[in-house]
Write a protein that holds these residues in place. Structure first.
Motif, PDB file in Angstrom:
ATOM      1  N   UNK A  61       0.808  -1.217   0.000  1.00  0.00           N
ATOM      2  CA  UNK A  61       0.000   0.000   0.000  1.00  0.00           C
ATOM      3  C   UNK A  61       0.845   1.272   0.000  1.00  0.00           C
ATOM      4  N   UNK A  62       1.811   1.421   0.904  1.00  0.00           N
ATOM      5  CA  UNK A  62       2.625   2.647   0.902  1.00  0.00           C
ATOM      6  C   UNK A  62       3.549   2.701  -0.310  1.00  0.00           C
ATOM      7  N   UNK A  63       4.130   1.573  -0.659  1.00  0.00           N
ATOM      8  CA  UNK A  63       5.003   1.545  -1.836  1.00  0.00           C
ATOM      9  C   UNK A  63       4.245   1.889  -3.103  1.00  0.00           C
ATOM     10  N   UNK A  64       3.059   1.337  -3.244  1.00  0.00           N
ATOM     11  CA  UNK A  64       2.245   1.628  -4.421  1.00  0.00           C
ATOM     12  C   UNK A  64       1.811   3.089  -4.432  1.00  0.00           C
ATOM     13  N   UNK A  65       1.476   3.635  -3.278  1.00  0.00           N
ATOM     14  CA  UNK A  65       1.112   5.050  -3.191  1.00  0.00           C
ATOM     15  C   UNK A  65       2.287   5.938  -3.594  1.00  0.00           C
ATOM     16  N   UNK A  66       3.488   5.584  -3.153  1.00  0.00           N
ATOM     17  CA  UNK A  66       4.686   6.329  -3.564  1.00  0.00           C
ATOM     18  C   UNK A  66       4.798   6.360  -5.088  1.00  0.00           C
ATOM     19  N   UNK A  67       4.645   5.194  -5.693  1.00  0.00           N
ATOM     20  CA  UNK A  67       4.790   5.055  -7.139  1.00  0.00           C
ATOM     21  C   UNK A  67       3.728   5.876  -7.866  1.00  0.00           C
ATOM     22  N   UNK A  68       2.482   5.711  -7.473  1.00  0.00           N
ATOM     23  CA  UNK A  68       1.370   6.369  -8.172  1.00  0.00           C
ATOM     24  C   UNK A  68       1.467   7.886  -8.055  1.00  0.00           C
ATOM     25  N   UNK A  69       1.702   8.404  -6.864  1.00  0.00           N
ATOM     26  CA  UNK A  69       1.764   9.856  -6.698  1.00  0.00           C
ATOM     27  C   UNK A  69       3.001  10.448  -7.366  1.00  0.00           C
TER      28      UNK A  69
ATOM     29  N   UNK B 128      -2.392  17.685 -14.335  1.00  0.00           N
ATOM     30  CA  UNK B 128      -1.805  17.622 -13.005  1.00  0.00           C
ATOM     31  C   UNK B 128      -2.777  16.903 -12.072  1.00  0.00           C
ATOM     32  N   UNK B 129      -2.267  16.341 -10.979  1.00  0.00           N
ATOM     33  CA  UNK B 129      -3.162  15.739  -9.991  1.00  0.00           C
ATOM     34  C   UNK B 129      -4.127  16.799  -9.456  1.00  0.00           C
TER      35      UNK B 129
ATOM     36  N   UNK C 116      -6.652  -1.625 -13.265  1.00  0.00           N
ATOM     37  CA  UNK C 116      -7.537  -0.838 -12.409  1.00  0.00           C
ATOM     38  C   UNK C 116      -6.980   0.572 -12.341  1.00  0.00           C
ATOM     39  N   UNK C 117      -7.861   1.556 -12.159  1.00  0.00           N
ATOM     40  CA  UNK C 117      -7.486   2.962 -12.277  1.00  0.00           C
ATOM     41  C   UNK C 117      -7.592   3.677 -10.938  1.00  0.00           C
ATOM     42  N   UNK C 118      -6.580   4.490 -10.659  1.00  0.00           N
ATOM     43  CA  UNK C 118      -6.531   5.281  -9.432  1.00  0.00           C
ATOM     44  C   UNK C 118      -6.055   6.694  -9.764  1.00  0.00           C
ATOM     45  N   UNK C 119      -6.189   7.575  -8.806  1.00  0.00           N
ATOM     46  CA  UNK C 119      -5.666   8.938  -8.904  1.00  0.00           C
ATOM     47  C   UNK C 119      -4.978   9.296  -7.602  1.00  0.00           C
ATOM     48  N   UNK C 120      -4.051  10.236  -7.694  1.00  0.00           N
ATOM     49  CA  UNK C 120      -3.389  10.784  -6.512  1.00  0.00           C
ATOM     50  C   UNK C 120      -4.006  12.156  -6.257  1.00  0.00           C
ATOM     51  N   UNK C 121      -4.591  12.352  -5.069  1.00  0.00           N
ATOM     52  CA  UNK C 121      -5.203  13.653  -4.801  1.00  0.00           C
ATOM     53  C   UNK C 121      -4.140  14.654  -4.330  1.00  0.00           C
ATOM     54  N   UNK C 122      -4.560  15.882  -4.086  1.00  0.00           N
ATOM     55  CA  UNK C 122      -3.631  16.958  -3.726  1.00  0.00           C
ATOM     56  C   UNK C 122      -2.899  16.689  -2.416  1.00  0.00           C
ATOM     57  N   UNK C 123      -3.464  15.870  -1.545  1.00  0.00           N
ATOM     58  CA  UNK C 123      -2.835  15.557  -0.265  1.00  0.00           C
ATOM     59  C   UNK C 123      -1.899  14.352  -0.351  1.00  0.00           C
ATOM     60  N   UNK C 124      -1.775  13.732  -1.525  1.00  0.00           N
ATOM     61  CA  UNK C 124      -0.911  12.566  -1.666  1.00  0.00           C
ATOM     62  C   UNK C 124      -1.591  11.269  -1.295  1.00  0.00           C
TER      63      UNK C 124
END
Length: 177
Positions: free
Chosen positions: A124-132, A144-145, A161-169
């Motif tokens: 979860x954290x590693x994937x969030x790092x990558x996506x953002x 831009x995000x 599957x599709x995701x987005x990174x919001x302004x807060x990361x």
């Protein structure tokens, strides 16, 4: 006592004098501020690392705008000395294989070498790092995000599957269409 009252009166008079702005109104002071304009390319890469309180952005100076793939390559090198001094680390391990990012139409396709479940810590954290990190790279069309769709492709799964990174990361999944 009279001396104390006199000192207070002088202090009040001094304080009530203001900051030197008169009643004449504003005066011209030169040309307006200049610099980067909206839509300008930033000489920085925004990488996301893990901090003591969750995901944190780190800004790195770069020579030219970075593509999502270049941003991933920087992320895989891990935090630099200054970032480590701030308590930042990475959950993204280069040991799993090469991450591939392809930008098209204001979106990014991420091809993972392993499933998210096989990534460190459940991913979860590693994937969030990558996506953002990818979503904040320079994309064709200037998106831009939080408007950048990241389509995640895992091995052994037929559909992304599709995701987005919001302004807060934060990574936010999008409903399947």
């Amino acid at each position: 006592m009279k001396r104390q009252l006199a000192n207070v009166a002088v202090l009040l008079a001094f304080c009530s004098a203001g900051c030197g702005v008169g009643s004449a109104g504003p005066a011209p002071a030169g040309a307006p501020a200049s610099g980067l304009h909206k839509g300008s390319v930033s000489p920085y890469a925004r990488l996301y690392f893990v901090g003591p309180y969750g995901l944190r952005a780190a800004i790195r100076e770069v020579d030219a705008p970075v593509t999502p793939q270049q941003a991933l390559d920087l992320l895989l090198k891990g935090p630099d000395t200054a970032e480590r001094a701030r308590g930042l680390s990475s959950e993204v391990s280069p040991d799993h294989g090469r991450l591939i990012a392809r930008a098209a139409d204001g979106a990014v396709d991420l091809y993972l070498p392993v499933t998210v479940a096989d990534m460190t810590g459940g991913g979860s954290l590693g994937l969030s790092q990558i996506i953002c990190t990818m979503a904040n790279a320079d994309l064709p069309g200037g998106k831009r995000p939080p408007d950048v769709d990241v389509r995640v492709h895992e091995p052994s799964y037929a559909t992304a599957w599709t995701v987005r990174c919001d302004a807060a990361g934060n990574v936010v999944p999008l409903p399947r269409s």
